[in-house]
Design an enzyme around this catalytic site. Structure first.
Site, PDB file in Angstrom:
ATOM      1  CB  CYS A  55      17.819  72.341  35.089  1.00 23.34           C
ATOM      2  SG  CYS A  55      16.028  72.083  35.175  1.00 23.34           S
ATOM      3  CG  ASP A  62      20.218  73.509  31.330  1.00 28.79           C
ATOM      4  OD1 ASP A  62      19.966  72.384  30.847  1.00 28.79           O
ATOM      5  OD2 ASP A  62      19.482  74.075  32.159  1.00 28.79           O
TER       6      ASP A  62
END
Length: 158
Positions: A55, A62
């Protein structure tokens, strides 16, 4: 059976060699080879169930499954180089939608396919899943029409 000397003759550098992982986004690791059937339309699909990126705001990881489907023309992406390229996102900070679009644009630039689509099935964070979808069909061809159709209907099966 194709040996590593034959692949080296095609200019491939990653296949058959010790794997070196890049620490950040590295489109230069992508390699192609000649499609032996450019007169046939056929699908090639890659699934990368262990895609990770960061992120750009929080730095948290992620996780996603990236699905790439394309109809090749003259050049095709070599799978080990694609794996190394996708792994290069591991420490790269970008939003889900950006990752999917960057991957698609890099592959278009690399091999100029007739058609390509990239889907990111990102695992939930904060209780929300994000599934960005991007596609491209060569302008002025039936593949442009295919892209329009698949784009308008891409989520019909869910």
């Amino acid at each position: 059976m194709i040996n590593s000397e034959t692949r080296q003759d095609e200019g491939l550098k990653s296949l058959g060699r010790k794997t070196e992982y890049r620490m950040d986004y590295a489109p230069e690791v992508l390699e192609t080879f000649v499609n032996k059937h450019p007169d046939n339309d056929y699908w090639v699909q890659f699934n990368c169930p262990e895609f990770t990126s960061l992120c750009p705001i929080t730095g948290q990881p992620d996780f996603a499954e990236i699905r790439i489907s394309y109809i090749p023309d003259v050049r095709m992406v070599e799978s080990k180089s694609l794996k190394l390229y996708l792994f290069s996102f591991r420490n790269h900070g970008d939003f889900h939608e950006d990752c999917v679009n960057i991957i698609m644009k890099d592959l278009i630039k690399l091999m100029d396919p007739k058609y390509i689509e990239v889907i990111g099935l990102f695992t939930p964070r904060g209780g929300i899943s994000i599934y960005p979808y991007a596609n491209y069909g060569r302008p002025g061809t039936k593949y442009e029409k295919l892209a329009e159709h698949r784009f308008m209907n891409h989520n019909m099966g869910r």
